[in-house]
Design a protein around this motif. Structure first.
Motif, PDB file in Angstrom:
ATOM      1  N   PHE A  89       0.847  -1.193   0.000  1.00 21.99           N
ATOM      2  CA  PHE A  89       0.000   0.000   0.000  1.00 21.99           C
ATOM      3  C   PHE A  89       0.880   1.240   0.000  1.00 21.99           C
ATOM      4  O   PHE A  89       1.573   1.538   0.966  1.00 21.99           O
ATOM      5  N   ALA A  90       0.884   1.936  -1.137  1.00 23.09           N
ATOM      6  CA  ALA A  90       1.678   3.161  -1.265  1.00 23.09           C
ATOM      7  C   ALA A  90       0.774   4.364  -1.044  1.00 23.09           C
ATOM      8  O   ALA A  90      -0.266   4.496  -1.690  1.00 23.09           O
ATOM      9  N   GLN A  91       1.168   5.230  -0.118  1.00 23.41           N
ATOM     10  CA  GLN A  91       0.317   6.354   0.241  1.00 23.41           C
ATOM     11  C   GLN A  91       0.683   7.626  -0.513  1.00 23.41           C
ATOM     12  O   GLN A  91       1.846   7.928  -0.741  1.00 23.41           O
ATOM     13  N   GLN A  92      -0.380   8.350  -0.872  1.00 19.69           N
ATOM     14  CA  GLN A  92      -0.212   9.662  -1.479  1.00 19.69           C
ATOM     15  C   GLN A  92      -1.236  10.588  -0.837  1.00 19.69           C
ATOM     16  O   GLN A  92      -2.439  10.400  -1.007  1.00 19.69           O
ATOM     17  N   GLN A  93      -0.782  11.581  -0.080  1.00 18.81           N
ATOM     18  CA  GLN A  93      -1.720  12.454   0.627  1.00 18.81           C
ATOM     19  C   GLN A  93      -2.472  13.335  -0.353  1.00 18.81           C
ATOM     20  O   GLN A  93      -1.863  14.016  -1.172  1.00 18.81           O
ATOM     21  N   PRO A  94      -3.798  13.339  -0.305  1.00 18.83           N
ATOM     22  CA  PRO A  94      -4.579  14.189  -1.208  1.00 18.83           C
ATOM     23  C   PRO A  94      -4.470  15.654  -0.808  1.00 18.83           C
ATOM     24  O   PRO A  94      -4.151  15.979   0.339  1.00 18.83           O
ATOM     25  N   GLU A  95      -4.745  16.542  -1.746  1.00 20.11           N
ATOM     26  CA  GLU A  95      -4.728  17.971  -1.426  1.00 20.11           C
ATOM     27  C   GLU A  95      -6.114  18.601  -1.541  1.00 20.11           C
ATOM     28  O   GLU A  95      -6.383  19.647  -0.938  1.00 20.11           O
ATOM     29  N   ASN A  96      -7.022  17.971  -2.309  1.00 18.50           N
ATOM     30  CA  ASN A  96      -8.385  18.487  -2.428  1.00 18.50           C
ATOM     31  C   ASN A  96      -9.283  17.855  -1.365  1.00 18.50           C
ATOM     32  O   ASN A  96      -9.036  16.741  -0.913  1.00 18.50           O
ATOM     33  N   VAL A  97     -10.346  18.567  -0.994  1.00 18.08           N
ATOM     34  CA  VAL A  97     -11.295  18.055   0.009  1.00 18.08           C
ATOM     35  C   VAL A  97     -12.717  18.300  -0.468  1.00 18.08           C
ATOM     36  O   VAL A  97     -13.063  19.404  -0.894  1.00 18.08           O
ATOM     37  N   ILE A  98     -13.528  17.257  -0.393  1.00 20.49           N
ATOM     38  CA  ILE A  98     -14.972  17.404  -0.554  1.00 20.49           C
ATOM     39  C   ILE A  98     -15.613  16.921   0.738  1.00 20.49           C
ATOM     40  O   ILE A  98     -15.465  15.758   1.122  1.00 20.49           O
ATOM     41  N   PHE A  99     -16.298  17.824   1.412  1.00 20.25           N
ATOM     42  CA  PHE A  99     -16.949  17.511   2.682  1.00 20.25           C
ATOM     43  C   PHE A  99     -18.446  17.460   2.443  1.00 20.25           C
ATOM     44  O   PHE A  99     -19.056  18.449   2.020  1.00 20.25           O
ATOM     45  N   ILE A 100     -19.049  16.295   2.667  1.00 16.17           N
ATOM     46  CA  ILE A 100     -20.481  16.102   2.467  1.00 16.17           C
ATOM     47  C   ILE A 100     -21.140  15.956   3.828  1.00 16.17           C
ATOM     48  O   ILE A 100     -20.805  15.054   4.600  1.00 16.17           O
ATOM     49  N   LEU A 101     -22.083  16.838   4.110  1.00 24.19           N
ATOM     50  CA  LEU A 101     -22.768  16.850   5.409  1.00 24.19           C
ATOM     51  C   LEU A 101     -24.245  16.571   5.201  1.00 24.19           C
ATOM     52  O   LEU A 101     -24.884  17.166   4.326  1.00 24.19           O
ATOM     53  N   SER A 102     -24.793  15.662   5.995  1.00 16.38           N
ATOM     54  CA  SER A 102     -26.232  15.427   5.987  1.00 16.38           C
ATOM     55  C   SER A 102     -26.826  15.936   7.294  1.00 16.38           C
ATOM     56  O   SER A 102     -26.103  16.291   8.223  1.00 16.38           O
ATOM     57  N   ASP A 103     -28.132  15.950   7.359  1.00 14.43           N
ATOM     58  CA  ASP A 103     -28.838  16.542   8.491  1.00 14.43           C
ATOM     59  C   ASP A 103     -29.623  15.466   9.239  1.00 14.43           C
ATOM     60  O   ASP A 103     -30.465  14.789   8.640  1.00 14.43           O
ATOM     61  N   ASP A 104     -29.318  15.283  10.517  1.00 15.08           N
ATOM     62  CA  ASP A 104     -30.066  14.342  11.368  1.00 15.08           C
ATOM     63  C   ASP A 104     -29.838  12.871  11.001  1.00 15.08           C
ATOM     64  O   ASP A 104     -30.673  12.015  11.318  1.00 15.08           O
ATOM     65  N   HIS A 105     -28.714  12.555  10.374  1.00 15.34           N
ATOM     66  CA  HIS A 105     -28.428  11.157  10.043  1.00 15.34           C
ATOM     67  C   HIS A 105     -27.741  10.499  11.237  1.00 15.34           C
ATOM     68  O   HIS A 105     -26.647  10.902  11.620  1.00 15.34           O
ATOM     69  N   ARG A 106     -28.352   9.479  11.805  1.00 14.48           N
ATOM     70  CA  ARG A 106     -27.795   8.821  12.971  1.00 14.48           C
ATOM     71  C   ARG A 106     -26.689   7.841  12.567  1.00 14.48           C
ATOM     72  O   ARG A 106     -26.638   7.367  11.425  1.00 14.48           O
ATOM     73  N   TYR A 107     -25.859   7.498  13.515  1.00 13.66           N
ATOM     74  CA  TYR A 107     -24.615   6.785  13.241  1.00 13.66           C
ATOM     75  C   TYR A 107     -24.788   5.375  12.687  1.00 13.66           C
ATOM     76  O   TYR A 107     -23.936   4.862  11.964  1.00 13.66           O
ATOM     77  N   ASP A 108     -25.903   4.710  13.025  1.00 12.40           N
ATOM     78  CA  ASP A 108     -26.048   3.302  12.674  1.00 12.40           C
ATOM     79  C   ASP A 108     -26.926   3.060  11.455  1.00 12.40           C
ATOM     80  O   ASP A 108     -27.141   1.912  11.067  1.00 12.40           O
ATOM     81  N   TYR A 109     -27.410   4.127  10.818  1.00 11.41           N
ATOM     82  CA  TYR A 109     -28.248   3.946   9.626  1.00 11.41           C
ATOM     83  C   TYR A 109     -27.392   3.993   8.371  1.00 11.41           C
ATOM     84  O   TYR A 109     -27.497   4.883   7.526  1.00 11.41           O
ATOM     85  N   MET A 110     -26.511   3.005   8.250  1.00  7.51           N
ATOM     86  CA  MET A 110     -25.704   2.765   7.063  1.00  7.51           C
ATOM     87  C   MET A 110     -25.694   1.268   6.857  1.00  7.51           C
ATOM     88  O   MET A 110     -25.508   0.501   7.821  1.00  7.51           O
ATOM     89  N   GLY A 111     -25.883   0.825   5.634  1.00  7.08           N
ATOM     90  CA  GLY A 111     -26.100  -0.585   5.365  1.00  7.08           C
ATOM     91  C   GLY A 111     -25.044  -1.515   5.916  1.00  7.08           C
ATOM     92  O   GLY A 111     -25.346  -2.612   6.380  1.00  7.08           O
ATOM     93  N   PHE A 112     -23.769  -1.093   5.887  1.00  7.90           N
ATOM     94  CA  PHE A 112     -22.682  -1.961   6.340  1.00  7.90           C
ATOM     95  C   PHE A 112     -22.574  -2.035   7.854  1.00  7.90           C
ATOM     96  O   PHE A 112     -21.919  -2.926   8.394  1.00  7.90           O
ATOM     97  N   HIS A 113     -23.201  -1.096   8.556  1.00 11.94           N
ATOM     98  CA  HIS A 113     -23.030  -1.017  10.007  1.00 11.94           C
ATOM     99  C   HIS A 113     -23.673  -2.232  10.674  1.00 11.94           C
ATOM    100  O   HIS A 113     -24.785  -2.636  10.303  1.00 11.94           O
TER     101      HIS A 113
END
Length: 489
Positions: free
Chosen positions: A22-46
């Motif tokens: 695993f070769a690492q390359q630190q990214p320089e761009n950021v996309i931050f996606i925020l949702s509203d009132d989404h609880r921690y366990d409501y994700m299919g993989f959880h």
């Protein structure tokens, strides 16, 4: 079957990475996606996700990137949490202690620091920090927003200072504008995109394509929702009484016609509304891959606070219970984050600003206190010495929603102490290891009295050292949840 597929994909990715290195390359761009009132366990993989829920894009982020499994907010409420993300500060410091009070003019934002570090910046979506403005805010080159909570369909959007009416589903529109901006900017200059969804805030309105997709789902209600003595034996009286109020399962939203009428309807429409958010994530990731930007970009997905879905007979948020103060947090950056990474340390919304600045090599202005810390080393597979093992939480009573009292809490890796201010009632203490659903209040247990005393003292020491006990009484909201808006002459 869904769980088996996710596990198989996860194991396959781990085998590929271990065989190829695993070769690492630190990214320089950021996309931050925020949702509203989404609880921690409501994700299919959880592991605690409902069996019916499908979130393929979130599952992909976790499988190919990192799941920050213990993510929290310092106040489980829209405006305070969003202000903490943008400043790196606890609400008592940035002073947005509720949904009515704006940040003091001139408060430095991370967007300004990123601009100074040479970043192109764009904001797309819900602002809602203490007021109803949709006007462009400092530090953003591109601006697309709306007033207050906004609407799901055919919103009025403020685009770079000009308001207009637009047709479509708001989750899709905000994603459209984000991708459109990414198409227009200079690819030789780093960028920061903040995609801030209205979903999944009540009243839940799924996209037409998702309407009814969970109509036949088999729902399981939390054990703590049952109206039995066992569930309320150690609970404060206000929790039991709130069942029959605006934010309780027995009189939710006061049975108003413009709100969901049953918990079944809340859960299914909440889950259906989340599907468009998941599709938004997929569109962003697919765009980055198609444009050759994936290995240069860190995508972070987060909720601004949690949401109670019947736990202890409650709905909504504000409380210091896990389902309210805990949020989903995912990070995806091919070539930087080892696939399948799970980070167990406590990460908070106040850690977003220092993490963004760590990537950009920027800093907040001198004199601006940052309460959070960068978790970027965790994403790189490194350790951080002396990372927090406990944190404090505050919620301040609101005139608009008087059912929930002012709440202080301190949460450690195993124990949580909750203190209520301004009412004569029980405080709470939980062993999260043996009682993760917080059903057995141990506040009077003899074997825990010394630990309770220590945690209470530590909590108030932290508040006093940081001036958190100096929050002043604020002007109340012009209306309560059970009243119509009163316009003053």
């Amino acid at each position: 079957m869904k769980r088996l597929f996710s596990i198989t994909l996860f194991l396959s990715l781990l085998l590929i990475c271990s065989s190829l290195g695993f070769a690492q390359q630190q990214p320089e761009n950021v996309i931050f996606i925020l949702s509203d009132d989404h609880r921690y366990d409501y994700m299919g993989f959880h592991p605690d996700s409902p069996d019916f829920l499908e979130t393929p894009a979130m599952d992909r982020m976790a499988a190919e990137g990192a799941h920050l499994a213990n993510a929290f907010v310092s106040t489980s409420l829209c405006s305070p949490s969003r202000a903490s993300i943008l400043t790196g500060q606890y609400p008592f410091r940035h002073q947005v202690v509720d949904n009515s009070n704006a940040m003091p003019e001139g408060t430095p934002l991370v967007s300004q620091a990123l601009q100074q570090a040479g970043y192109q910046t764009g904001y797309f979506g819900k602002w809602h920090i203490g007021n109803e403005t949709a006007d462009p805010q400092p530090g953003f080159d591109k601006w697309v927003s709306f007033r207050g909570q906004g609407v799901y369909y055919n919103p009025t959007l403020n685009i770079d200072g000009e308001e207009g009416n637009y047709e479509g589903y708001v989750t899709d529109l905000l994603t459209d504008y984000t991708i459109e901006w990414l198409d227009e900017i200079d690819r030789d200059q780093p960028f920061f995109a903040y995609l801030s969804h209205k979903a999944v805030h009540a009243e839940f309105e799924p996209a037409e394509r998702h309407e009814g997709m969970y109509a036949d789902a088999e729902l399981e209600f939390p054990q703590s929702m049952k109206y039995i003595e066992e569930n309320y034996e150690g609970k404060p009286d206000w929790v039991k009484e709130q069942r029959f109020s605006w934010h309780g399962v027995d009189y939710m939203y006061h049975n108003r016609d413009d709100h969901p009428q049953s918990l079944e309807e809340i859960i299914t429409r909440y889950s259906e509304s989340l599907s468009a958010v998941d599709e938004s994530i997929a569109r962003v990731i697919n765009y980055l891959e198609e444009e050759g930007l994936a290995e240069e970009t860190l995508v972070i997905y987060m909720g601004d606070n949690g949401f109670m879905l019947g736990e202890h007979g409650l709905i909504d948020k504000r409380q210091a219970y896990e389902e309210s103060m805990r949020v989903p947090l995912l990070a995806w950056a091919p070539g930087f984050i080892e696939p399948g990474t799970v980070i167990e340390e406590n990460i908070m919304n106040i850690d977003m600003t220092p993490t963004f600045l760590d990537i950009a090599g920027g800093s907040m202005p001198e004199g601006h206190t940052v309460d959070g810390e960068s978790f970027l080393p965790f994403l790189a597979g490194e350790t951080i010495n002396d990372w927090r093992t406990a944190f404090v939480y505050q919620y301040f009573w609101e005139d608009a929603f008087p059912q929930t009292p002012t709440t202080y809490a301190i949460r450690g890796d195993r124990y949580k102490y909750i203190y209520y201010h301004g009412l004569w009632d029980k405080n709470e203490f939980y062993d999260l290891e043996t009682d993760p659903n917080e059903m057995h209040n141990l506040i009077n247990a003899p074997e825990h009295q010394e630990r309770i005393r220590q945690m209470k003292n530590r909590m108030f020491d932290i508040f006093e050292e940081n001036g958190a006990t100096d929050v002043k009484f604020r002007r109340p909201s012009p209306f309560r949840a059970d009243e119509k808006l009163i316009h003053e002459d």
